[in-house]
Design a protein around this motif. Structure first.
Motif, PDB file in Angstrom:
ATOM      1  N   GLY A 102       9.992   9.073  16.223  1.00 31.35           N
ATOM      2  CA  GLY A 102       8.914   8.091  16.152  1.00 31.35           C
ATOM      3  C   GLY A 102       8.226   8.074  14.810  1.00 31.35           C
ATOM      4  N   PRO A 103       7.009   7.485  14.755  1.00 31.37           N
ATOM      5  CA  PRO A 103       6.293   7.376  13.483  1.00 31.37           C
ATOM      6  C   PRO A 103       6.020   8.744  12.866  1.00 31.37           C
ATOM      7  CG  PRO A 103       5.233   6.049  15.171  1.00 31.37           C
ATOM      8  CD  PRO A 103       6.280   6.888  15.858  1.00 31.37           C
ATOM      9  N   GLY A 104       6.040   8.792  11.568  1.00 29.22           N
ATOM     10  CA  GLY A 104       5.770  10.031  10.854  1.00 29.22           C
ATOM     11  C   GLY A 104       6.717  10.170   9.684  1.00 29.22           C
ATOM     12  N   LEU A 134      -1.109  18.020   3.310  1.00 28.82           N
ATOM     13  CA  LEU A 134      -0.520  17.173   4.334  1.00 28.82           C
ATOM     14  C   LEU A 134      -1.272  17.481   5.627  1.00 28.82           C
ATOM     15  CD1 LEU A 134       1.835  15.311   5.259  1.00 28.82           C
ATOM     16  CD2 LEU A 134       3.018  17.424   5.853  1.00 28.82           C
ATOM     17  N   THR A 135      -1.621  16.447   6.369  1.00 25.46           N
ATOM     18  CA  THR A 135      -2.335  16.652   7.621  1.00 25.46           C
ATOM     19  C   THR A 135      -1.496  16.128   8.775  1.00 25.46           C
ATOM     20  OG1 THR A 135      -4.470  16.499   6.524  1.00 25.46           O
ATOM     21  CG2 THR A 135      -4.452  16.134   8.898  1.00 25.46           C
ATOM     22  N   MET A 136      -1.362  16.953   9.824  1.00 27.84           N
ATOM     23  CA  MET A 136      -0.627  16.577  11.014  1.00 27.84           C
ATOM     24  C   MET A 136      -1.591  16.217  12.128  1.00 27.84           C
ATOM     25  SD  MET A 136       1.531  18.533   9.169  1.00 27.84           S
ATOM     26  CE  MET A 136       1.004  20.187   9.431  1.00 27.84           C
ATOM     27  N   GLU A 137      -1.270  15.169  12.861  1.00 26.61           N
ATOM     28  CA  GLU A 137      -2.044  14.816  14.048  1.00 26.61           C
ATOM     29  C   GLU A 137      -1.596  15.719  15.186  1.00 26.61           C
ATOM     30  OE1 GLU A 137      -2.144  11.096  17.056  1.00 26.61           O
ATOM     31  OE2 GLU A 137      -2.539  10.611  14.957  1.00 26.61           O
ATOM     32  N   VAL A 138      -2.583  16.328  15.869  1.00 27.82           N
ATOM     33  CA  VAL A 138      -2.286  17.234  16.980  1.00 27.82           C
ATOM     34  C   VAL A 138      -3.107  16.819  18.197  1.00 27.82           C
ATOM     35  CG1 VAL A 138      -1.689  19.155  15.441  1.00 27.82           C
ATOM     36  CG2 VAL A 138      -4.036  18.929  16.275  1.00 27.82           C
ATOM     37  N   PRO A 139      -2.597  17.082  19.402  1.00 29.07           N
ATOM     38  CA  PRO A 139      -3.334  16.686  20.603  1.00 29.07           C
ATOM     39  C   PRO A 139      -4.491  17.621  20.956  1.00 29.07           C
ATOM     40  CG  PRO A 139      -1.249  17.663  21.210  1.00 29.07           C
ATOM     41  CD  PRO A 139      -1.267  17.572  19.710  1.00 29.07           C
ATOM     42  N   ASP A 140      -4.420  18.892  20.547  1.00 29.05           N
ATOM     43  CA  ASP A 140      -5.441  19.883  20.899  1.00 29.05           C
ATOM     44  C   ASP A 140      -5.614  20.830  19.709  1.00 29.05           C
ATOM     45  OD1 ASP A 140      -6.848  22.148  21.843  1.00 29.05           O
ATOM     46  OD2 ASP A 140      -6.015  21.927  23.863  1.00 29.05           O
ATOM     47  N   LEU A 141      -6.636  20.589  18.896  1.00 24.01           N
ATOM     48  CA  LEU A 141      -6.842  21.361  17.672  1.00 24.01           C
ATOM     49  C   LEU A 141      -7.095  22.838  17.943  1.00 24.01           C
ATOM     50  CD1 LEU A 141      -7.027  21.368  14.620  1.00 24.01           C
ATOM     51  CD2 LEU A 141      -9.398  20.622  14.823  1.00 24.01           C
ATOM     52  N   MET A 152       0.851  -1.176   0.000  1.00 24.11           N
ATOM     53  CA  MET A 152       0.000   0.000   0.000  1.00 24.11           C
ATOM     54  C   MET A 152       0.895   1.236   0.000  1.00 24.11           C
ATOM     55  SD  MET A 152      -2.601   1.357   2.982  1.00 24.11           S
ATOM     56  CE  MET A 152      -3.661  -0.048   2.859  1.00 24.11           C
ATOM     57  N   PRO A 153       0.675   2.182  -0.923  1.00 20.89           N
ATOM     58  CA  PRO A 153       1.477   3.413  -0.931  1.00 20.89           C
ATOM     59  C   PRO A 153       1.250   4.214   0.348  1.00 20.89           C
ATOM     60  CG  PRO A 153       0.301   3.157  -2.989  1.00 20.89           C
ATOM     61  CD  PRO A 153      -0.226   2.113  -2.059  1.00 20.89           C
ATOM     62  N   ARG A 154       2.306   4.853   0.826  1.00 18.02           N
ATOM     63  CA  ARG A 154       2.187   5.708   2.000  1.00 18.02           C
ATOM     64  C   ARG A 154       3.125   6.889   1.872  1.00 18.02           C
ATOM     65  NH1 ARG A 154       6.358   3.712   5.986  1.00 18.02           N
ATOM     66  NH2 ARG A 154       5.438   5.165   7.435  1.00 18.02           N
ATOM     67  N   PRO A 155       2.800   7.982   2.507  1.00 14.65           N
ATOM     68  CA  PRO A 155       3.686   9.148   2.431  1.00 14.65           C
ATOM     69  C   PRO A 155       5.040   8.854   3.063  1.00 14.65           C
ATOM     70  CG  PRO A 155       1.559   9.750   3.361  1.00 14.65           C
ATOM     71  CD  PRO A 155       1.603   8.260   3.279  1.00 14.65           C
TER      72      PRO A 155
END
Length: 126
Positions: free
Chosen positions: A45-47, A71-78, A1-4
């Motif tokens: 870590g992952p990313g 590109l979307t970043m995961e954040v703890p508090d939007l 599966m392609p991934r960034p």
């Protein structure tokens, strides 16, 4: 599966972009090669990591709707991160909304006009 595995940000003013992404996400930048190019380290870590290049064309229309491959970043508090974006000179262009069972997402533009997303995971989002 392609991934960034890499991303690239194009900037008319690379130093302004470096200041913005360092302030908001604490990314680090290292000049690379003979041209105006910087390697971006986003953390441990992952990313994925990426690069910053001198823009070679016109700045994207800052008032256009989503018109890129963001590109979307995961954040703890939007909410907190949206404030950080604005304080660092960027702007929120698509307000926080829910993705059922996934979380909360918002789209922003950096001071260079580049579009990016931020996602706060929340399985209870509806």
């Amino acid at each position: 599966m392609p991934r960034p595995v890499h991303f690239e940000i194009h900037a008319t003013d690379p130093e302004r972009a470096i200041t913005f992404y360092t302030a908001v996400f604490e990314w680090s930048f290292e000049r690379s090669g003979p041209g105006p190019y910087w390697l971006i380290t986003t953390g441990e870590g992952p990313g994925i990591d990426g690069g910053l290049a001198q823009r070679e064309g016109p700045i994207p229309d800052p008032d256009a709707s989503v018109n890129a491959f963001p590109l979307t970043m995961e954040v703890p508090d939007l909410d907190l991160m949206a404030r950080e974006v604005e304080q660092a000179g960027g702007r929120v262009v698509a307000a926080k909304r829910s993705i059922a069972g996934v979380g909360w997402i918002a789209y922003c533009r950096d001071p260079e006009g580049n579009l990016f997303g931020m996602l706060q995971p929340d399985p209870s989002a509806g």
